[in-house]
Every structure is written in C-alpha cells, then in structure tokens.
Design an enzyme around this catalytic site. Structure first.
Site, mmCIF file in Angstrom:
data_model
loop_
_atom_site.group_PDB
_atom_site.id
_atom_site.type_symbol
_atom_site.label_atom_id
_atom_site.label_comp_id
_atom_site.label_asym_id
_atom_site.label_seq_id
_atom_site.Cartn_x
_atom_site.Cartn_y
_atom_site.Cartn_z
ATOM 1 C CG HIS A 52 -0.372 0.405 2.492
ATOM 2 N ND1 HIS A 52 -0.945 1.321 3.340
ATOM 3 C CD2 HIS A 52 0.771 0.023 3.093
ATOM 4 C CE1 HIS A 52 -0.175 1.466 4.410
ATOM 5 N NE2 HIS A 52 0.864 0.686 4.290
ATOM 6 C CB CYS A 106 3.009 3.051 5.876
ATOM 7 S SG CYS A 106 3.033 1.486 6.769
ATOM 8 C CD GLN A 124 -7.021 1.958 10.613
ATOM 9 O OE1 GLN A 124 -7.875 2.814 10.474
ATOM 10 N NE2 GLN A 124 -5.724 2.214 10.555
ATOM 11 C CB SER A 147 -3.825 5.015 9.040
ATOM 12 O OG SER A 147 -3.862 4.093 10.097
ATOM 13 C CG HIS A 150 -4.593 3.200 3.104
ATOM 14 N ND1 HIS A 150 -3.529 2.742 3.834
ATOM 15 C CD2 HIS A 150 -5.515 3.630 4.016
ATOM 16 C CE1 HIS A 150 -3.785 2.892 5.131
ATOM 17 N NE2 HIS A 150 -4.985 3.420 5.257
#
Length: 156
Positions: A52, A106, A124, A147, A150
């Site tokens: 991702h 990330c 998630q 977060s 993505h």
C-alpha cells in the site's frame, strides 16, 4: 446469459456519462473497470498479501511519519496526492513500488509498501475489506481509514 448473473460482492453496474458505455464500480475498493468482474468460485482466502501507499493528513490518528514530523496537509490534499499517484501508476509513468518507497507515510515504504500476508481482523476494516475484495494484481482506488488515505495493491 452472463449479463443477468449476479455480480461479485461489492460490484455494481454503472453507465459512463462521458462515453455512454457500461462500466463496473466496486464500492468497497473504489476500483472501476470496463470488463465485467468475475468471481473465482473458490471462495475467500484465509490471508492476502498487499502493498500500500499511505498518505496521512492532519486528521489521521497519528499525523506524523518517517517522512514528516508534523503532517499538516488536509484530507482533501491527501486525496489529491493519492489520485495523482493512481494516475501515474495507471499511465505507466511510475511503478507502484517506487511511489510507495518515496511517498508512503507508512514504515512499509522501506519494502516498497509491502505489508506481507495478513488475515481478517488484522487491519482496519475499510482496508481489510478493500484488500480481500481485490483480485491478485489489482489496485484499489482511494481507501479511507483512521490512518489516512491508501492505495492498495493486492500481490497475493
């Protein structure tokens, strides 16, 4: 007739306003395609492997990363970046792994965005649902989690 068969989970048939042609949209992954999606008939795997690219924003649950101590961009700005990356990947201008390595917020960026294998309940929910709905080799549209925003690439 194939057109009357039920679409795989998450997919719906839509009409392009620009071309007037039918296309298919997955509301879980935000992916769209001209070809009718097909189920593989084998059921869902226990685990999937995905990479991702994450773009955090000022409303992310932890608005900092290895790239930026204090992330101040808005959610809309994060989405604009994600959409730009999607276009660059789809056009062949950039490779997913290259963009993830350079721009993902990330720590998986050091591995080209690779998250390895994971099962249900480990990510998630919106991320998990999108990951399991993608076919190997497919890339999602923007996926929103706590977060950030993505792009997910299913690799296994």
């Amino acid at each position: 007739m194939a057109d009357e068969e039920k679409l795989p989970s998450g997919w719906e048939k839509r009409m392009s306003r620009r071309s007037g042609k039918v296309y298919y949209f997955n509301h879980i992954t935000n992916a769209s395609q001209w070809e009718r999606p097909v189920g593989d008939g084998r059921g869902e795997p226990d685990k999937v492997r995905c990479s991702h690219l994450l773009v955090k924003h000022n409303q992310s649950r932890r608005p900092s990363s290895w790239r930026e101590q204090n992330i101040t961009r808005t959610k809309d700005e994060a989405l604009e970046l994600i959409q730009k990356y999607i276009e660059e990947i789809k056009s062949g201008q950039e490779k997913f792994e290259t963009l993830a390595s350079q721009f993902s917020d990330c720590s998986s960026a050091k591995n080209g965005g690779d998250l390895g294998l994971f099962g249900r309940g480990q990510m998630q929910k919106p991320f998990e649902d999108a990951s399991f709905a993608l076919k190997v080799g497919d890339m999602s549209g923007p996926v929103f989690t706590d977060s950030g925003v993505h792009i997910i690439l299913r690799t296994g």
